[in-house]
Design a protein around this motif. Structure first.
Motif, short mmCIF file in Angstrom:
data_model
loop_
_atom_site.label_atom_id
_atom_site.label_comp_id
_atom_site.label_asym_id
_atom_site.label_seq_id
_atom_site.Cartn_x
_atom_site.Cartn_y
_atom_site.Cartn_z
N SER A 289 0.81 -1.22 0.00
CA SER A 289 0.00 0.00 0.00
C SER A 289 0.85 1.27 0.00
O SER A 289 0.32 2.37 -0.09
N HIS A 290 2.17 1.12 0.09
CA HIS A 290 3.10 2.26 -0.01
C HIS A 290 4.22 1.89 -0.99
O HIS A 290 5.38 1.74 -0.58
N PRO A 291 3.89 1.71 -2.26
CA PRO A 291 4.90 1.26 -3.22
C PRO A 291 6.08 2.21 -3.31
O PRO A 291 5.94 3.43 -3.20
N ASN A 292 7.27 1.61 -3.43
CA ASN A 292 8.55 2.31 -3.58
C ASN A 292 9.07 2.91 -2.27
O ASN A 292 10.22 3.35 -2.23
N ARG A 293 8.25 2.93 -1.24
CA ARG A 293 8.72 3.46 0.03
C ARG A 293 9.46 2.35 0.79
O ARG A 293 8.99 1.23 0.88
N VAL A 294 10.61 2.72 1.35
CA VAL A 294 11.39 1.76 2.14
C VAL A 294 11.00 1.90 3.61
O VAL A 294 11.03 2.99 4.18
N PHE A 295 10.63 0.76 4.22
CA PHE A 295 10.30 0.73 5.64
C PHE A 295 11.41 0.01 6.38
O PHE A 295 11.81 -1.09 6.00
N SER A 296 11.88 0.63 7.45
CA SER A 296 12.87 -0.04 8.30
C SER A 296 12.19 -1.14 9.09
O SER A 296 10.95 -1.18 9.21
N ALA A 297 12.99 -2.03 9.67
CA ALA A 297 12.44 -3.10 10.49
C ALA A 297 11.68 -2.52 11.68
O ALA A 297 10.62 -3.04 12.06
N ASP A 298 12.19 -1.46 12.28
CA ASP A 298 11.50 -0.84 13.41
C ASP A 298 10.14 -0.28 12.99
O ASP A 298 9.15 -0.45 13.71
N GLU A 299 10.09 0.37 11.82
CA GLU A 299 8.82 0.91 11.35
C GLU A 299 7.80 -0.20 11.09
O GLU A 299 6.62 -0.08 11.42
N ILE A 300 8.28 -1.28 10.47
CA ILE A 300 7.38 -2.40 10.19
C ILE A 300 6.85 -2.98 11.49
O ILE A 300 5.65 -3.23 11.63
N PHE A 301 7.73 -3.17 12.47
CA PHE A 301 7.29 -3.73 13.74
C PHE A 301 6.25 -2.84 14.40
O PHE A 301 5.21 -3.31 14.87
N GLU A 302 6.51 -1.54 14.45
CA GLU A 302 5.60 -0.63 15.15
C GLU A 302 4.25 -0.53 14.45
O GLU A 302 3.22 -0.42 15.11
N ARG A 303 4.23 -0.62 13.12
CA ARG A 303 2.97 -0.52 12.39
C ARG A 303 2.19 -1.82 12.37
O ARG A 303 0.98 -1.82 12.52
N VAL A 304 2.89 -2.92 12.17
CA VAL A 304 2.20 -4.20 12.03
C VAL A 304 1.91 -4.85 13.38
O VAL A 304 0.80 -5.32 13.62
N TRP A 305 2.89 -4.85 14.26
CA TRP A 305 2.69 -5.41 15.60
C TRP A 305 1.91 -4.44 16.50
O TRP A 305 1.38 -4.81 17.50
N VAL B 234 10.75 -2.96 20.49
CA VAL B 234 11.67 -3.26 21.59
C VAL B 234 12.36 -4.60 21.37
O VAL B 234 12.97 -5.14 22.27
N VAL B 235 12.26 -5.13 20.16
CA VAL B 235 12.84 -6.43 19.88
C VAL B 235 13.88 -6.30 18.78
O VAL B 235 13.98 -5.30 18.10
N SER B 236 14.63 -7.35 18.59
CA SER B 236 15.64 -7.38 17.55
C SER B 236 15.00 -7.30 16.18
O SER B 236 13.91 -7.82 15.94
N ALA B 237 15.70 -6.64 15.25
CA ALA B 237 15.23 -6.57 13.86
C ALA B 237 15.12 -7.96 13.25
O ALA B 237 14.44 -8.14 12.24
N LYS B 238 15.76 -8.95 13.88
CA LYS B 238 15.69 -10.32 13.35
C LYS B 238 14.27 -10.86 13.37
O LYS B 238 13.90 -11.70 12.55
N THR B 239 13.44 -10.37 14.31
CA THR B 239 12.04 -10.81 14.35
C THR B 239 11.34 -10.46 13.05
O THR B 239 10.67 -11.30 12.44
#
Length: 229
Positions: free
Chosen positions: A168-184, A189-194
């Motif tokens: 829903s946000h084509p071409n935009r790069v999301f960091s692991a932290d951003e993905i975690f905060e939006r999706v979870w 507060v967890v490792s980017a490995k999650t």
């Protein structure tokens, strides 16, 4: 709405049951892996499972494998193992989130609420109902993903959330932290490995269904994106 609590330590089951009931949910209890599977099969209204890893006869990893054969119910793993490798292994097997023992019951409840929000299709009304990206058709309201030839891809609630966010946000790069905060829907507060493990699992499913299409791109050192076509 029922939550299944599975642990061979009865004190932990009772403790979590108190907190779950205080939040207004019903509780099902199991103390062994096989018992947990029986409870799931006989209680279709179970909405989430809290699952210990180290149990006799059938451990939590085996339970997850069996559950994921025919169900995408959210699974929150509890384990005394705290090493990153163990966390990753649990997530690869199909768990949605991971809390280590000893735990704060309030944190467990926060994770449960987040997983249930994702599973109940909690997305903003201003987002598109359907998104076509590459070989995929992503349907917001039904949480379904299909390939161009009509094959359905079975995703967990978190996998769908990641895919929908990026698509829903084509071409935009999301960091692991951003993905975690939006999706979870929690502070990261967890490792980017999650996030990495969930993205990897999501990619595998897409590539298997499409014959190798790499829909999600990695921007090394930055994050992930889906390019518009």
């Amino acid at each position: 709405m029922k939550i299944l609590v599975v642990d061979d330590d009865k004190d932990i089951v009772e403790l979590l049951s108190i907190y779950v009931k205080n939040e207004g949910y019903e509780v099902e209890k199991a103390y062994k892996g096989k018992e947990a599977l029986t409870k799931l099969h006989t209680n279709p209204d179970i909405a989430l499972m809290i699952l210990d890893i180290m149990m006799p006869e059938m451990d939590g990893m085996e339970v997850i494998k069996e559950v994921r054969k025919d169900s995408q119910i959210p699974i929150l793993v509890l384990s005394a193992k705290s090493e990153d490798l163990d966390k990753i292994q649990g997530l690869i097997q199909g768990a949605d989130d991971y809390v280590t023992k000893p735990f704060n019951p309030l944190e467990v409840m926060a994770r449960i609420k987040s997983l249930l929000r994702r599973a109940s299709h909690d997305v903003r009304n201003d987002e598109p109902d359907q998104i076509e990206v590459g070989p995929l058709l992503i349907k917001r309201d039904s949480h379904e993903v299909e390939t161009v030839n009509g094959q359905t891809i079975q995703l967990t609630a978190l996998e769908f959330g990641i895919l929908y966010l990026l698509a829903s946000h084509p071409n935009r790069v999301f960091s692991a932290d951003e993905i975690f905060e939006r999706v979870w829907q929690q502070e990261s507060v967890v490792s980017a490995k999650t996030v990495m493990v969930h993205v990897s699992h999501l990619r595998d499913k897409i590539e298997e269904a499409t014959g190798g299409d790499q829909v999600i791109q990695t921007v090394w050192g930055v994050g992930y994106k889906i390019e518009a076509h």
